[in-house]
Write an enzyme that holds these catalytic residues in place. Sequence first.
Site, PDB file in Angstrom:
ATOM      1  CE1 TYR A 161      25.400   8.006  77.872  1.00  0.00           C
ATOM      2  CE2 TYR A 161      25.331   6.191  76.344  1.00  0.00           C
ATOM      3  CZ  TYR A 161      25.318   6.488  77.637  1.00  0.00           C
ATOM      4  OH  TYR A 161      24.610   5.798  78.625  1.00  0.00           O
TER       5      TYR A 161
ATOM      6  CG  HIS B 292      24.773  12.306  82.264  1.00  0.00           C
ATOM      7  ND1 HIS B 292      24.658  12.490  81.012  1.00  0.00           N
ATOM      8  CD2 HIS B 292      24.257  11.040  82.464  1.00  0.00           C
ATOM      9  CE1 HIS B 292      24.147  11.368  80.471  1.00  0.00           C
ATOM     10  NE2 HIS B 292      23.878  10.230  81.409  1.00  0.00           N
ATOM     11  CD  GLU B 293      24.412   9.111  86.175  1.00  0.00           C
ATOM     12  OE1 GLU B 293      23.433   8.639  86.151  1.00  0.00           O
ATOM     13  OE2 GLU B 293      25.171   8.502  85.119  1.00  0.00           O
TER      14      GLU B 293
ATOM     15  CG  HIS C 206      19.878  10.068  84.028  1.00  0.00           C
ATOM     16  ND1 HIS C 206      19.167   9.905  82.720  1.00  0.00           N
ATOM     17  CD2 HIS C 206      21.089   9.464  83.682  1.00  0.00           C
ATOM     18  CE1 HIS C 206      19.870   9.352  81.870  1.00  0.00           C
ATOM     19  NE2 HIS C 206      21.112   9.240  82.556  1.00  0.00           N
TER      20      HIS C 206
END
Length: 387
Positions: free
Chosen positions: A196, A137-138, A141
């Site tokens: 989320y 996920h990070e 980003h």
Amino acid sequence: MANLNNSALKKAWILVSLALTVAILKPVESTPLACTNRHAKNQSSRSGVIAPELRWPNATMPYKFTATFPASYRTLFENAIRHITGRTCFRFKPYTFEGSYVVIDQELGCSAEVGRIGGMQTLSLATGCNTLGIFIHEVVHTIGFTHEHERTDRDDYVNIHWENVMPENEENFIKHGSSDIANFGVGYDYTSVMHYHSKTFSKNGLDTVSPKKAGATIGEQGKLSELDIWKINNMYCPGTMGVRIVSRFDGGCIDVKDNNPIQGQIVTVWQNDASVEQQKWTLDWNLFLDEKIGSLLWTWGQNGGELKVMDQNFVNWDVSTWGHNPNAPIIPNQKWTGVRITGNTFAIKNVMTSRCLVHMGTSIRLKTVPCDINDVKQQWEIQNAPA
């Protein structure tokens, strides 16, 4: 684009990240994914950045770890980027004094800048961020994507329950406009690695986000979804896609022998199973159709790897996978081109040897032989390919 010299803005990012760190250090069962994108509240957002200057040149992100970044987390980070490179054209390389690069530390909870900001930027993976899904996920980003539930069209698909959101984390649920961010031709994705879960950042254990589609699963599943893969490839390398390669001889799929493909791993044909990751391959369709250039074929299997003719074993012309090395030149025995027979049925030719893949039998290692498009054992249907 946010001004990184704005001290008030920096302070706001730090407060969000500190609040996140508290949530991570005191985890609740209802918050399996708790992370932030530090620029989200300052960007219009549908899914991924439009501006070329916010993307990584050559689809490659240089990175380095701080000296104190834990060894176990380094391993998890390497697994995360291997997962991404096995499914997309995006690549990562150790920092060698590039002008723009990412420093991986543990200073700001689980958080990352969105896209390339220029110069040094940080990706924080602190204590409590240690799941593959959060790491992916990070990293996504940093590649250039914000949260799925912040898309311009999100109100058609989810409800945001503001009364249940921790006030300090409201920025992570804001719907943004469409002037800076595109969806890259991909519809809303409930199971995106950027989405989320229903109770993320809940202050009272109740839902913060819920699907409007009855019975829909919501939230990341610990890996890139197929739509995530399409978005990344559409941003950085339109035409690159995930495919399955099916034999016209018996309907079996090209498959890595086990789900841990590393250098020298055997490639074979096995019973067709759409749920098996090692039966999925990524290629650049435009290069695949160019007989002079050819495309890499890399597996979605656990540790990645590119299909190649074993150059040290030309006596048998065996085919294997070989781990990707971003610092090594790509040689022609790793490139393949499609000789169209009809529709999406092709012979698959190696650029260096001009020999074609042949089905040797279920569970028997693939080889290359002189091309004969009339040989049904050399005929492969490329599923999911454009017409």
